[in-house]
Write a protein that holds these residues in place. Structure first.
Motif, PDB file in Angstrom:
ATOM      1  N   MET A 180       4.006  -2.207  -0.106  1.00 58.11           N
ATOM      2  CA  MET A 180       4.250  -0.837   0.484  1.00 58.11           C
ATOM      3  C   MET A 180       5.570  -0.411  -0.016  1.00 58.11           C
ATOM      4  O   MET A 180       5.856   0.742  -0.436  1.00 58.11           O
ATOM      5  CB  MET A 180       4.296  -1.177   2.135  1.00 58.11           C
ATOM      6  CG  MET A 180       3.065  -1.217   2.807  1.00 58.11           C
ATOM      7  SD  MET A 180       3.471  -1.936   4.392  1.00 58.11           S
ATOM      8  CE  MET A 180       4.226  -0.902   5.164  1.00 58.11           C
ATOM      9  N   SER A 192       1.772   7.917  -2.086  1.00 53.67           N
ATOM     10  CA  SER A 192       1.813   6.572  -1.683  1.00 53.67           C
ATOM     11  C   SER A 192       0.785   6.170  -0.703  1.00 53.67           C
ATOM     12  O   SER A 192       0.222   5.165  -0.701  1.00 53.67           O
ATOM     13  CB  SER A 192       3.219   6.141  -1.250  1.00 53.67           C
ATOM     14  OG  SER A 192       3.590   6.902  -0.230  1.00 53.67           O
ATOM     15  N   ILE A 196      -1.720   3.184  -1.507  1.00 53.71           N
ATOM     16  CA  ILE A 196      -1.729   2.220  -0.541  1.00 53.71           C
ATOM     17  C   ILE A 196      -3.133   2.222   0.107  1.00 53.71           C
ATOM     18  O   ILE A 196      -3.856   0.904   0.066  1.00 53.71           O
ATOM     19  CB  ILE A 196      -0.876   2.289   0.653  1.00 53.71           C
ATOM     20  CG1 ILE A 196       0.533   2.221   0.153  1.00 53.71           C
ATOM     21  CG2 ILE A 196      -1.090   1.378   1.825  1.00 53.71           C
ATOM     22  CD1 ILE A 196       1.625   2.735   1.144  1.00 53.71           C
ATOM     23  N   SER A 410       0.020   3.008   5.809  1.00 54.85           N
ATOM     24  CA  SER A 410       0.673   3.933   5.023  1.00 54.85           C
ATOM     25  C   SER A 410       1.753   4.714   5.477  1.00 54.85           C
ATOM     26  O   SER A 410       2.797   5.117   5.135  1.00 54.85           O
ATOM     27  CB  SER A 410      -0.360   4.963   4.393  1.00 54.85           C
ATOM     28  OG  SER A 410      -0.926   5.818   5.250  1.00 54.85           O
TER      29      SER A 410
END
Length: 534
Positions: A180, A192, A196, A410
């Motif tokens: 993360m 991201s 993720i 996330s």
């Protein structure tokens, strides 16, 4: 929650230059922070603080380069971690129970042992990952877990495997938080979230690969040495050693140390993620951020969600036993576990596609992700026992809950700022994750088999609570964003965009460098410009 002002020493108002002599007379409020206590890329971005945003084509090419160099490693790591973590479930029908004379209670306790190690070490991991190069730290722990996994193949008793499982969990406790953190160092919030999700989707890929490995070793003679379950442990342990070496060699600790990037590309990566308002990484532990993490209501909302959402986790240990309970033999069971991984892959893939077009829909997608899994719990309780096909399909689709969990995972990665606070909140979330996993392994008891009505009732209840908690989290974040907007409108003031750091040059002189405020390692409470993604 009231919004605290940006710390006075982090946002001095000196507009004229990017670099100023330190001995130039300034008021006390103009003194910048020591560069050692701010973001590791503060010096890198200092000379480019007021440059325009990247050309979209340049940003696109840079993102592709990041993906080529990092995504394969991240996906490979998460694939192997899931295989390692669920190696007990894969081995359950390959002889590990008989060879180690395990009762049902002892077998369940082995899953608890893994998460006991995980929960004890997740806090120290968070502190150590801030102190040491994060990619090298992760690589070291991959090497350790490969050893502990391999040692399981030498065990012949409950005590021996219990110790190995505890140490395996201890070494794997840094992986999710580490992934993360690394994702948010290189990618924007939406990117991201997608990445993720892609790495978490590898849990499904891992289930498929583990099934094929199990299917392969199930063809060896049960009486041959090594035994079938020992072969499984040896194969996966060997693969983990290779991944550890790859991480030492290829994975960067942050954009400033990425060897595959040119000096200009390193600057461009940092410029690209300014919009996140999260910063990248700071190597100094800050007590006030640690305390703020514990006093932030969001922290405990996510913690509670993690506790309950992972009550489904025990299924990862008993999934082969559940399928075998429907009347299939060992070889058939290894093959029939493959579609469970495919269910997770498909559901998360749909989510990653949708988040690209609806970037502020994490909570909505999280709620939607738990609905099909809830319906399947009903089916598993009430379908006729003779309907083996229906039961199998419903069992496979319970794994679609992965979409709901990954959307909130996330979100945790991007709603906290300040590196100490972010690492602390990640650790607290993972403590909740571990508690849920530890508890979940205990209600798959022999007396509930083969129908397992009680476990399915518990899991269905957890899905309902997950949906409730996501709704509360979204309401809180929306309310906080509106409050900040109202405060800004009432004050009529613009947010500070830059701070200053003190940089010691090679000749010993000290200059002030202008740095975007988000790289001053301030928290989401301190940064008034921070708006929470949804």
């Amino acid at each position: 929650m009231s919004s605290e002002p940006v710390r006075k020493d982090s946002t001095p108002s000196i507009p004229e230059k990017d670099s100023l002599p330190y001995d130039e007379k300034r008021s006390e409020s103009d003194v910048g922070k020591d560069e050692r206590v701010v973001d590791v890329v503060a010096g890198l971005i200092a000379g480019h603080a007021e440059e325009s945003d990247l050309d979209p084509q340049v940003a696109y090419q840079l993102r592709k380069k990041l993906d080529r160099n990092m995504l394969p490693l991240l996906c490979l790591l998460y694939t192997l971690q899931f295989i390692d973590k669920n190696s007990l479930g894969s081995s359950s029908i390959l002889g590990i129970i008989q060879d180690n004379h395990l009762t049902t209670g002892q077998f369940n306790n082995l899953s608890t042992a893994f998460y006991a190690g995980y929960i004890i070490f997740v806090g120290p991991h968070a502190w150590l990952m801030q102190r040491f190069p994060i990619a090298k730290y992760i690589a070291t722990n991959i090497a350790l877990w490969s050893v502990f996994l391999g040692l399981q193949a030498t065990c012949h008793s409950y005590g021996g495997i219990f110790a190995c499982r505890f140490l395996l969990g201890a070494s794997e406790g840094c992986i999710t938080s580490g992934i993360m953190t690394i994702m948010t160092m290189f990618y924007t919030r939406v990117e991201s979230t997608q990445r993720i999700s892609w790495t978490f989707m590898c849990n499904g890929v891992a289930s498929i690969i583990a099934a094929f490995i199990s299917f392969g070793v199930a063809h060896t003679k049960p009486t041959a040495r090594p035994h079938q379950w020992q072969w499984f442990m040896i194969i996966v342990s060997s693969l983990s050693v290779l991944v550890s070496a790859l991480y030492f060699w290829r994975m960067p600790d942050n954009p400033a140390t990425a060897r595959f990037l040119t000096p200009q590309e390193k600057v461009d990566v940092v410029k690209r993620i300014r919009i996140n308002q999260n910063g990248i990484e700071a190597k100094v532990w800050k007590k006030y951020q640690f305390i703020e993490a514990f006093t932030d209501p969001k922290t405990w909302m996510f913690f509670l969600f993690a506790c309950v959402a992972n009550l489904v986790g025990g299924m990862g240990v008993v999934f082969n036993l559940i399928i075998k309970g429907y009347g299939f033999n060992t070889l058939e069971t290894t093959a029939l576990s493959i579609p469970m991984g495919a269910s997770m892959v498909i559901s998360i893939t749909i989510g990653t596609i949708l988040i690209k077009y609806f970037p502020n829909a994490r909570c909505i997608l999280g709620i939607v992700g738990f609905i099909p899994a809830s319906i399947c719990c009903f089916l598993l309780m009430f379908l006729p026992w003779e309907n083996k096909t229906g039961l199998l399909i419903a069992f496979y689709l319970v794994a679609s809950d992965g979409l709901g969990f990954i959307m909130i995972l996330s979100l945790v990665a991007v709603v906290f700022a300040g590196h100490t606070k972010k690492m602390t909140c990640n650790a607290i979330f993972l403590v909740g994750y571990s508690i849920g996993q530890m508890v979940s392994s205990q209600f798959w008891k022999e007396k509930y088999r083969p129908r397992n009505t009680v476990p399915w009732i518990i899991i269905l209840s957890s899905f309902a609570f997950d949906i409730f908690m996501i709704s509360i989290i979204r309401w809180y974040l929306v309310r906080e964003n509106k409050r900040r907007d109202a405060e800004k409108l009432a004050s009529g003031e613009e947010y500070e965009e830059f701070g200053f750091i003190e940089h010691v040059q090679e000749d010993g002189s000290v200059v002030k460098l202008k740095v975007p405020i988000q790289f001053m390692d301030i928290t989401d409470r301190e940064n008034k410009a921070f708006r929470y993604p949804l």
